[in-house]
Structures are given as structure tokens and as C-alpha cells.
Design an enzyme around this catalytic site. Structure first.
Site, PDB file in Angstrom:
ATOM      1  N   LYS A 136       0.866  -1.356   0.024  1.00 44.68           N
ATOM      2  CA  LYS A 136       0.137   0.010   0.417  1.00 44.68           C
ATOM      3  C   LYS A 136       0.771   0.807  -0.236  1.00 44.68           C
ATOM      4  O   LYS A 136       0.287   1.952  -0.625  1.00 44.68           O
ATOM      5  CB  LYS A 136      -0.802   0.051   1.151  1.00 44.68           C
ATOM      6  CG  LYS A 136      -2.132  -1.377   1.554  1.00 44.68           C
ATOM      7  CD  LYS A 136      -2.976  -1.491   2.582  1.00 44.68           C
ATOM      8  CE  LYS A 136      -2.203  -1.241   4.088  1.00 44.68           C
ATOM      9  NZ  LYS A 136      -1.779  -2.748   3.871  1.00 44.68           N
ATOM     10  N   ARG A 157      11.671  -6.379   6.346  1.00 40.93           N
ATOM     11  CA  ARG A 157      12.082  -4.815   6.846  1.00 40.93           C
ATOM     12  C   ARG A 157      12.417  -4.820   8.106  1.00 40.93           C
ATOM     13  O   ARG A 157      12.859  -3.837   8.219  1.00 40.93           O
ATOM     14  CB  ARG A 157      10.495  -4.503   5.939  1.00 40.93           C
ATOM     15  CG  ARG A 157      10.939  -3.214   6.278  1.00 40.93           C
ATOM     16  CD  ARG A 157       8.817  -2.438   5.706  1.00 40.93           C
ATOM     17  NE  ARG A 157       7.952  -2.445   7.395  1.00 40.93           N
ATOM     18  CZ  ARG A 157       6.862  -2.177   6.823  1.00 40.93           C
ATOM     19  NH1 ARG A 157       5.882  -1.416   5.166  1.00 40.93           N
ATOM     20  NH2 ARG A 157       5.746  -2.868   7.445  1.00 40.93           N
ATOM     21  N   ARG A 166     -10.235   0.689   7.811  1.00 42.38           N
ATOM     22  CA  ARG A 166      -9.603  -0.893   8.064  1.00 42.38           C
ATOM     23  C   ARG A 166     -10.584  -1.729   8.447  1.00 42.38           C
ATOM     24  O   ARG A 166     -10.699  -2.615   8.991  1.00 42.38           O
ATOM     25  CB  ARG A 166      -9.427  -1.241   9.030  1.00 42.38           C
ATOM     26  CG  ARG A 166      -7.071  -0.450   8.363  1.00 42.38           C
ATOM     27  CD  ARG A 166      -5.887  -0.705   9.528  1.00 42.38           C
ATOM     28  NE  ARG A 166      -5.033  -2.023   9.746  1.00 42.38           N
ATOM     29  CZ  ARG A 166      -4.375  -1.436   8.786  1.00 42.38           C
ATOM     30  NH1 ARG A 166      -4.226  -0.188   8.541  1.00 42.38           N
ATOM     31  NH2 ARG A 166      -2.831  -1.954   9.331  1.00 42.38           N
ATOM     32  N   ARG A 170      -1.114  -9.616  12.809  1.00 41.28           N
ATOM     33  CA  ARG A 170      -2.093  -8.870  11.834  1.00 41.28           C
ATOM     34  C   ARG A 170      -2.129  -9.223  10.570  1.00 41.28           C
ATOM     35  O   ARG A 170      -3.668  -8.710  10.751  1.00 41.28           O
ATOM     36  CB  ARG A 170      -0.430  -7.419  11.389  1.00 41.28           C
ATOM     37  CG  ARG A 170       0.704  -6.798  12.826  1.00 41.28           C
ATOM     38  CD  ARG A 170       1.581  -5.994  12.022  1.00 41.28           C
ATOM     39  NE  ARG A 170       1.380  -5.031  10.896  1.00 41.28           N
ATOM     40  CZ  ARG A 170       2.368  -5.522  10.477  1.00 41.28           C
ATOM     41  NH1 ARG A 170       4.219  -5.793  10.600  1.00 41.28           N
ATOM     42  NH2 ARG A 170       2.752  -4.605   9.697  1.00 41.28           N
ATOM     43  N   ARG A 200      11.107  -1.743  11.834  1.00 42.88           N
ATOM     44  CA  ARG A 200       9.736  -0.993  12.720  1.00 42.88           C
ATOM     45  C   ARG A 200       9.165  -2.098  13.096  1.00 42.88           C
ATOM     46  O   ARG A 200       8.614  -3.469  13.061  1.00 42.88           O
ATOM     47  CB  ARG A 200       8.570  -1.385  11.071  1.00 42.88           C
ATOM     48  CG  ARG A 200       7.577  -0.227  11.034  1.00 42.88           C
ATOM     49  CD  ARG A 200       6.541  -0.068   9.384  1.00 42.88           C
ATOM     50  NE  ARG A 200       5.449  -0.787  10.342  1.00 42.88           N
ATOM     51  CZ  ARG A 200       4.669  -0.859   9.325  1.00 42.88           C
ATOM     52  NH1 ARG A 200       5.278  -0.058   8.204  1.00 42.88           N
ATOM     53  NH2 ARG A 200       3.218  -1.388   9.530  1.00 42.88           N
TER      54      ARG A 200
HETATM   55  P1  AP5 Z   1       4.305  -1.641   1.738  1.00 42.90           P
HETATM   56  O1  AP5 Z   1       4.542  -0.837   0.161  1.00 42.90           O
HETATM   57  O2  AP5 Z   1       5.084  -1.052   3.091  1.00 42.90           O
HETATM   58  O3  AP5 Z   1       3.130  -2.370   2.611  1.00 42.90           O
HETATM   59  P2  AP5 Z   1       2.586  -1.848   3.319  1.00 42.90           P
HETATM   60  O4  AP5 Z   1       1.164  -2.528   2.505  1.00 42.90           O
HETATM   61  O5  AP5 Z   1       2.223  -0.339   3.049  1.00 42.90           O
HETATM   62  O6  AP5 Z   1       2.203  -2.226   4.738  1.00 42.90           O
HETATM   63  P3  AP5 Z   1       2.658  -2.316   5.997  1.00 42.90           P
HETATM   64  O7  AP5 Z   1       3.134  -3.257   6.929  1.00 42.90           O
HETATM   65  O8  AP5 Z   1       2.358  -0.603   5.513  1.00 42.90           O
HETATM   66  O9  AP5 Z   1       0.688  -2.853   6.652  1.00 42.90           O
HETATM   67  P4  AP5 Z   1      -0.003  -1.862   7.504  1.00 42.90           P
HETATM   68  O10 AP5 Z   1      -1.241  -2.058   7.106  1.00 42.90           O
HETATM   69  O11 AP5 Z   1       0.378  -3.218   8.076  1.00 42.90           O
HETATM   70  O12 AP5 Z   1       0.904  -1.205   8.025  1.00 42.90           O
HETATM   71  P5  AP5 Z   1      -0.259  -0.037   8.923  1.00 42.90           P
HETATM   72  O13 AP5 Z   1       0.928   1.260   8.117  1.00 42.90           O
HETATM   73  O14 AP5 Z   1      -1.641   0.474   7.432  1.00 42.90           O
HETATM   74  O15 AP5 Z   1       5.636  -3.128   1.779  1.00 42.90           O
HETATM   75  C1  AP5 Z   1       5.693  -3.906   2.515  1.00 42.90           C
HETATM   76  C2  AP5 Z   1       7.526  -4.002   2.423  1.00 42.90           C
HETATM   77  O16 AP5 Z   1       7.411  -4.870   1.004  1.00 42.90           O
HETATM   78  C3  AP5 Z   1       8.125  -2.735   1.928  1.00 42.90           C
HETATM   79  O17 AP5 Z   1      10.025  -3.691   3.176  1.00 42.90           O
HETATM   80  C4  AP5 Z   1       8.157  -3.031   0.962  1.00 42.90           C
HETATM   81  O18 AP5 Z   1       9.720  -2.658   0.233  1.00 42.90           O
HETATM   82  C5  AP5 Z   1       8.405  -4.309  -0.057  1.00 42.90           C
HETATM   83  N1  AP5 Z   1       7.789  -4.219  -1.614  1.00 42.90           N
HETATM   84  C6  AP5 Z   1       6.555  -3.700  -1.449  1.00 42.90           C
HETATM   85  N2  AP5 Z   1       6.493  -4.518  -2.738  1.00 42.90           N
HETATM   86  C7  AP5 Z   1       6.508  -5.625  -3.050  1.00 42.90           C
HETATM   87  C8  AP5 Z   1       6.904  -6.003  -4.242  1.00 42.90           C
HETATM   88  N3  AP5 Z   1       5.957  -5.937  -5.423  1.00 42.90           N
HETATM   89  N4  AP5 Z   1       7.658  -6.775  -3.962  1.00 42.90           N
HETATM   90  C9  AP5 Z   1       8.891  -6.687  -3.144  1.00 42.90           C
HETATM   91  N5  AP5 Z   1       8.512  -6.728  -1.936  1.00 42.90           N
HETATM   92  C10 AP5 Z   1       7.859  -5.398  -2.461  1.00 42.90           C
HETATM   93  O19 AP5 Z   1      -0.443   0.013  10.160  1.00 42.90           O
HETATM   94  C11 AP5 Z   1       0.166  -0.147  10.939  1.00 42.90           C
HETATM   95  C12 AP5 Z   1      -0.367  -0.020  12.535  1.00 42.90           C
HETATM   96  O20 AP5 Z   1      -1.531   0.982  12.599  1.00 42.90           O
HETATM   97  C13 AP5 Z   1      -1.311  -1.153  12.639  1.00 42.90           C
HETATM   98  O21 AP5 Z   1      -1.169  -2.594  13.078  1.00 42.90           O
HETATM   99  C14 AP5 Z   1      -2.864  -0.505  13.753  1.00 42.90           C
HETATM  100  O22 AP5 Z   1      -2.489  -0.962  15.067  1.00 42.90           O
HETATM  101  C15 AP5 Z   1      -2.561   0.830  13.159  1.00 42.90           C
HETATM  102  N6  AP5 Z   1      -3.177   1.559  12.242  1.00 42.90           N
HETATM  103  C16 AP5 Z   1      -3.096   1.884  10.717  1.00 42.90           C
HETATM  104  N7  AP5 Z   1      -4.376   2.353  10.449  1.00 42.90           N
HETATM  105  C17 AP5 Z   1      -5.277   1.781  11.196  1.00 42.90           C
HETATM  106  C18 AP5 Z   1      -6.327   2.128  11.628  1.00 42.90           C
HETATM  107  N8  AP5 Z   1      -7.297   2.921  10.210  1.00 42.90           N
HETATM  108  N9  AP5 Z   1      -7.580   1.410  11.478  1.00 42.90           N
HETATM  109  C19 AP5 Z   1      -6.683   1.252  13.767  1.00 42.90           C
HETATM  110  N10 AP5 Z   1      -5.309   1.292  13.327  1.00 42.90           N
HETATM  111  C20 AP5 Z   1      -5.147   1.577  12.908  1.00 42.90           C
HETATM  112 MG    MG Z   2       2.454   0.967   5.076  1.00 43.12          MG
END
Ligand code: AP5
Ligand code: MG
Length: 189
Positions: free
Chosen positions: A14, A128, A89, A145, A134
Site C-alpha cells: 500500500k 523489512r 480497516r 496483524r 519497524r
Molecule cells: P509496503 O508498501 O510498506 O506495504 P504496506 O501494505 O504499506 O504494509 P504495512 O506494513 O505498512 O501495512 P500495515 O497495514 O500492516 O501497516 P499500517 O502502517 O497501515 O511494503 C511492505 C514491504 O514490502 C516493504 O519493505 C516494500 O519495500 C516491500 N515491497 C513492496 N512491494 C513489493 C513488491 N512488489 N515486491 C517485493 N517487495 C515489495 O498500520 C500499522 C498499525 O497501525 C496497525 O497494525 C494498527 O495498529 C494501526 N492502524 C493503522 N491504520 C489504522 C486504522 N485505520 N484503524 C485502526 N488502527 C490502525
Molecule cells: Mg504502509
């Protein structure tokens, strides 16, 4: 207005694809995860609350995250549109977003579902975690997660299908190849 929901499990890309969308379409980006990590870094009260949930791989309460989103959205003046990354979410968040946009005379243009097999998600996030450290990128928290994703977040796939906004994207492959599929979907709107 181009309002894009970028959706997918943890590690589905994402954030990676949002950067490319921002560069090509010039719209604003809201990542609720990035907002929360910035609050943690700044040591705010919100950051302290957020850390408790994030470290456990759990979602923050809907009301809290909806308030954060509304105030971020209000900060975007003269915007060409917004990419929502990591929000909604839960069904409650999707309903709140719909209402928030309707109050501004807008709607979600498209929901992009980055579909990636679970083994690949795990591989990406472990990698990562080793490289950038992280806090929630360790095997135990990643597993939590993913459970939360399946129970609370994946029902949004049907919700957006019913809303007529759903677009499947193959999230496995090169970052450029995936972006090409995304851009094709956006250009069709
Ligand atoms: P990346 O692009 O970072 O993927 P992502 O989908 O953004 O993954 P996240 O870990 O950020 O998702 P998440 O939903 O767990 O975390 P968030 O911060 O939203 O890519 C991941 C890795 O893969 C990177 O190293 C990248 O380089 C690599 N990659 C990308 N594309 C690739 C490809 N094609 N091939 C190979 N490698 C690739 O949320 C974190 C926490 O915050 C949640 O757990 C929750 O506690 C809280 N939170 C956030 N939003 C909410 C909400 N709306 N409601 C309640 N709690 C929330
Ligand atoms: Mg992200």
C-alpha cells in the site's frame, strides 16, 4: 476529485504503490499508520496510546482513528484528491469515510485491493523488520496483524463490491508491473 482507497493485507504494498500514485496523479496521501508512527516518535499522548495497539498488532478504536482522519482531510485545501492508505480497516471506518466524503460533496472513486499470497507478505515484512526495524515487523506481531486483517478488515472487500468501487489488483510481481495495472484501473475511472 480522485479519491482512492488503497487496500490490502500488511505488507501488500500500500505504501509503496501510494508513493507512485502521488507522483503520477498529484493527489494527497493519508497513511494512518504513518500518522501514528510520527505521533509515537514525537512522544505525544496519542502516540503513547497508539504504541500499545500497534505493538500488539491490534487496531486502534474506530472513533479515535476516524477523528484523526477527519482532521487530516480538513488540512488538505485545494486538493485534487486523496489516497487513503491503511484506512478504512473496518466496516465502521468505511461507513464513516463515505459519510465524511458525502458531506464534502465527494465519494470514493475506486478501491484498489492489492492481492498478495500470505507467504509473500510474511517474507516481505520479516525482511523489512531486519533492514529498517519497524517495531511491528517481527514474526509474532505480523501473525497477529494478519489475523486482525482476516477478521476485521477483509470483510471490506465485499462491502466495496456492494458499493460498486472494488478493483482487484495482482499485488505479486515487480513494483513497476503492479503500478502499471493500478494506473490502468485509475485511468479508466
Ligand atoms: P509496503 O508498501 O510498506 O506495504 P504496506 O501494505 O504499506 O504494509 P504495512 O506494513 O505498512 O501495512 P500495515 O497495514 O500492516 O501497516 P499500517 O502502517 O497501515 O511494503 C511492505 C514491504 O514490502 C516493504 O519493505 C516494500 O519495500 C516491500 N515491497 C513492496 N512491494 C513489493 C513488491 N512488489 N515486491 C517485493 N517487495 C515489495 O498500520 C500499522 C498499525 O497501525 C496497525 O497494525 C494498527 O495498529 C494501526 N492502524 C493503522 N491504520 C489504522 C486504522 N485505520 N484503524 C485502526 N488502527 C490502525
Ligand atoms: Mg504502509
Amino acid at each position: 476529485m480522485l479519491n482512492i482507497v488503497i487496500f490490502g493485507a500488511p505488507g501488500s504494498g500500500k505504501g509503496t504503490q501510494s508513493e507512485r500514485i502521488v507522483a503520477k496523479y498529484g493527489i494527497n496521501h493519508i497513511s494512518t499508520g504513518d500518522v501514528l508512527r510520527a505521533e509515537i516518535k514525537a512522544g505525544t499522548e496519542l502516540g503513547k496510546t497508539a504504541k500499545g495497539y500497534i505493538d500488539q498488532g491490534q487496531l486502534l478504536p474506530d472513533e479515535l482513528i476516524i477523528d484523526i482522519l477527519a482532521s487530516t482531510l480538513d488540512g488538505f485545501k485545494e486538493s485534487k484528491g486523496v489516497i487513503f492508505d491503511g484506512f478504512p480497516r473496518t466496516i465502521a471506518q468505511a461507513e464513516a469515510l463515505k459519510k465524511m466524503l458525502a458531506e464534502r460533496g465527494q465519494e470514493v472513486s475506486i478501491m484498489l485491493d492489492l492481492d498478495v499470497p500470505e507467504e509473500e507478505l510474511m517474507t516481505r515484512l520479516i525482511k523489512r523488520g531486519q533492514e529498517s526495524g519497524r517495531a511491528d515487523d517481527n514474526e509474532e506481531t505480523i501473525k497477529k496483524r494478519l489475523v486482525v486483517y482476516h477478521s476485521q478488515t477483509s470483510p471490506l472487500i465485499d462491502w466495496y463490491k456492494n458499493d460498486g468501487k472494488y478493483q482487484h489488483i495482482n499485488g505479486l510481481g515487480t513494483m513497476e508491473g503492479i503500478f502499471a495495472e493500478i494506473a490502468e484501473a485509475i485511468d479508466k475511472i
